[in-house]
Design an enzyme around this catalytic site. Structure first.
Site, PDB file in Angstrom:
ATOM      1  N   GLY A  53       0.815  -1.196   0.000  1.00 29.28           N
ATOM      2  CA  GLY A  53       0.000   0.000   0.000  1.00 29.28           C
ATOM      3  C   GLY A  53       0.855   1.256   0.000  1.00 29.28           C
ATOM      4  O   GLY A  53       1.994   1.258   0.463  1.00 29.28           O
ATOM      5  N   SER A  54       0.315   2.335  -0.530  1.00 30.57           N
ATOM      6  CA  SER A  54       1.020   3.615  -0.493  1.00 30.57           C
ATOM      7  C   SER A  54       0.858   4.240   0.893  1.00 30.57           C
ATOM      8  O   SER A  54       0.142   3.746   1.747  1.00 30.57           O
ATOM      9  CB  SER A  54       0.481   4.545  -1.573  1.00 30.57           C
ATOM     10  OG  SER A  54       0.746   4.002  -2.860  1.00 30.57           O
ATOM     11  N   HIS A 218      -0.070   0.744   9.085  1.00 33.07           N
ATOM     12  CA  HIS A 218      -1.253   1.115   8.310  1.00 33.07           C
ATOM     13  C   HIS A 218      -2.214   1.963   9.123  1.00 33.07           C
ATOM     14  O   HIS A 218      -3.405   1.994   8.852  1.00 33.07           O
ATOM     15  CB  HIS A 218      -1.966  -0.133   7.789  1.00 33.07           C
ATOM     16  CG  HIS A 218      -1.144  -0.929   6.837  1.00 33.07           C
ATOM     17  ND1 HIS A 218      -1.130  -2.307   6.833  1.00 33.07           N
ATOM     18  CD2 HIS A 218      -0.278  -0.539   5.881  1.00 33.07           C
ATOM     19  CE1 HIS A 218      -0.288  -2.726   5.897  1.00 33.07           C
ATOM     20  NE2 HIS A 218       0.223  -1.676   5.302  1.00 33.07           N
ATOM     21  N   GLY A 474      22.340  44.850  17.138  1.00 31.94           N
ATOM     22  CA  GLY A 474      21.166  44.309  16.446  1.00 31.94           C
ATOM     23  C   GLY A 474      20.651  45.152  15.308  1.00 31.94           C
ATOM     24  O   GLY A 474      19.812  44.697  14.525  1.00 31.94           O
TER      25      GLY A 474
END
Length: 558
Positions: A53-54, A218, A474
């Site tokens: 399965g993907s 899954h 800064g």
């Protein structure tokens, strides 16, 4: 559910088209979701095929390449590919040399790959099957041959892919794969569920302090729930199960795979790897190779799995053999000396001079300021999270703890106290706050060089110099929505109080009040510096955390 997709029905095909587009050595079959090597002669060497399965990306298409798979077959998300797709793959890359199918031990995969293999054999293509059932979490639940196949399968791809590339026969390759699979064990933990695109919601729910042990890949729940534990504890629990199942003894050599399940950042995977190596070394198990990353995932599941593969010289050589599959990282060698010892800094000369009254006054004020920052950690964290990266509270806590830990002789004089505080803040804080505070304190110390008992006006000059140094470093100025919007008003109010001949305590009250007002006013300013500048108008209404921190510690100076 938020997903970067077009249509849940087309995610697999569109994903494969994108994946193959960046893999010049691959091709996607026009009529099936099958990725194959472009240049492959099934009559010359055995073809290794795998799939399922993907949702497990980079598996399985990511392992199609020289030295690994000849083809990968993709089903729908978490669904076995069809028999026709598997057969199309075998027909495309299989030839007289034969094919070996690597099948994870799920019913749908076994059935569809098995039937396709039988059909291919009837067409004259020699086909063997290697089934991987490496999930040791199920050892007390089902028989060994009924366990699921999970991330350790990737190591089998590598081993038999290298054997096939070396020209070994189909029966030899399959026998090697089965032998390797018997010495393979894996187990995973999930911190949450994944969301299948077609379902649109998580597959299960966990409490804030719960995790699943022994998850599948899954999206299904694990074998049991348990309380979340530190990474080292998870490594101990998972590896204990694998070691017991494989009956690993001291002196055994293994390969280690630390696999992310899709939503676990590399930072956490490396921490888990560190813990796993510690456990294995502590049990006298030799880790010859180790890999860490996303190898076989479960969509967006947070969690990880660990796999151990027993190795000998033959298997180690096959793991080391070159492979060009896009998702295989190669390497695996461990660093035999990961920590470089650094000589300690020269010890400070003993200081016997007692603190001056002014130095002692600085110590009391600095300790009060540090305690105020410790008490405000949650407030500053929450504030910074709304318009920054949320680390301000923790950063200033580390700085405050470093100041409180300074030795007694650090407070000999105001100048030495300010310099030592600058060093402490610089070393304790890695973000922008560290350099800003260190610079300001160093400039203030320089302003008081040689001054044993500073007057209030000299303290004002030191504060003004500190604010100017921070602005220079800064690149910000008053009105830019930074800590300067508390520092500059405080310095001005302090000077005005001194000019009015107010008592020192009253001058410090004026300083604190001005800093507080300045910090509150930052909520109405457009940020032109710092991370809040990236938020634009979204930062409006939120006071700047750096300015609020200044007001907090200035309040303690009284």
């Amino acid at each position: 559910m938020k997903k970067i997709i077009n249509d849940p029905r087309h995610v697999v095909r569109e994903m494969l088209e994108g994946s193959v587009s960046r893999s010049p050595g691959q091709a996607l079959l026009s009529n099936q979701n099958v990725v194959v090597r472009k240049a492959y002669d099934g009559n010359a060497t055995v073809a290794i095929l795998s799939g399922g399965g993907s949702g497990h990306e980079p598996a399985h298409a990511g392992y199609v390449g020289d030295g690994m798979l000849a083809a990968a077959i993709a089903g729908d998300v978490f669904t076995s590919p069809s028999v026709d797709a598997v057969l199309a793959a075998i027909r495309t890359v299989g030839g007289t040399a034969g094919a070996v199918l690597v099948v994870k031990n799920y019913t749908g995969d076994r059935l569809n790959f098995g039937l396709a293999a039988e059909m291919a054999r009837s067409e004259g293509i020699p086909v063997e099957i290697v089934t991987v059932a490496d999930d040791v979490a199920l050892r007390d639940t089902v028989a060994a041959d009924k366990r699921r196949g999970i991330a350790g399968t990737v190591l089998i791809h590598k081993v038999i892919g290298a054997a096939a590339a070396a020209g070994r026969s189909v029966t030899d390759v399959a026998a090697l794969g089965r032998r390797a699979a018997t010495g393979l064990g894996s187990m995973g933990v999930a911190l949450g569920a994944c969301t299948v695109p077609a379902a649109g919601r998580p597959g299960f729910k966990l409490g804030d302090t719960e995790i699943e042990y022994g998850l599948g890949i899954h999206g299904e729940p694990g074998v049991r729930k348990g309380p979340i534990a530190p990474a080292d504890g998870l490594a101990e629990t998972v590896l204990s199960a694998i070691i017991d199942d494989l009956a690993l003894a001291r002196g055994q050599t293994v390969a280690l795979l630390v696999n992310g399940l899709g939503a676990t950042p590399p930072m956490e995977l490396d921490i888990l790897l560190r813990g796993a190596l510690h456990v294995l070394h502590g049990r006298g198990i030799n880790v010859a190779r180790a890999w860490c990353g996303n190898f076989l995932t479960a969509l967006d599941m947070p969690g990880a799995s660990l796999s151990l593969l027993k190795v000998d010289d033959e298997l180690l050589g096959l793991l080391d053999a070159p492979a060009s599959a896009p998702a295989w990282p190669g390497g695996g060698q461990l660093n035999d000396a990961p920590i470089r010892q650094v000589a300690d800094a020269p010890a400070e000369a003993a200081v016997t001079t007692s603190s001056t009254p002014a130095g002692e006054a600085v110590r009391r004020a600095a300790h009060a300021a540090a305690q105020a920052l410790l008490a405000a950690e949650d407030e500053l964290t929450d504030l910074d999270a709304k318009a920054g990266d949320g680390d301000l509270g923790a950063s200033l806590r580390r700085g405050a703890e470093a100041v409180l830990a300074l030795p007694a002789h650090a407070w000999h004089s105001p100048e030495s106290a300010l310099r030592r505080m600058a060093d402490a803040m610089r070393q304790a804080i890695g973000g922008s706050s560290g350099p800003f505070y260190a610079t300001g304190l160093m400039r203030a110390a320089r302003e008081l060089t040689g001054v044993a008992e500073p007057t209030p006006r000299q303290w004002h000059a030191a504060l003004q110099a500190a604010a100017d140094a921070i602005a220079d470093l800064g690149g910000a100025k008053a009105g830019d929505r930074t800590m300067l919007d508390a520092l500059y008003p405080a310095a001005d109010a302090y000077k005005a109080a001194l000019d009015a001949n107010l008592a020192p305590f009253e001058a410090l009250e004026a300083l604190h009040l001005a800093a507080t007002r300045g910090a509150e006013d930052t909520a109405t300013l457009h940020a032109r510096a710092g991370r809040a500048a990236y938020l634009g108008d979204r930062a409006m209404g939120i006071a700047d955390g750096g300015a609020v921190a200044v007001a907090i510690w200035m309040g303690a100076l009284r």
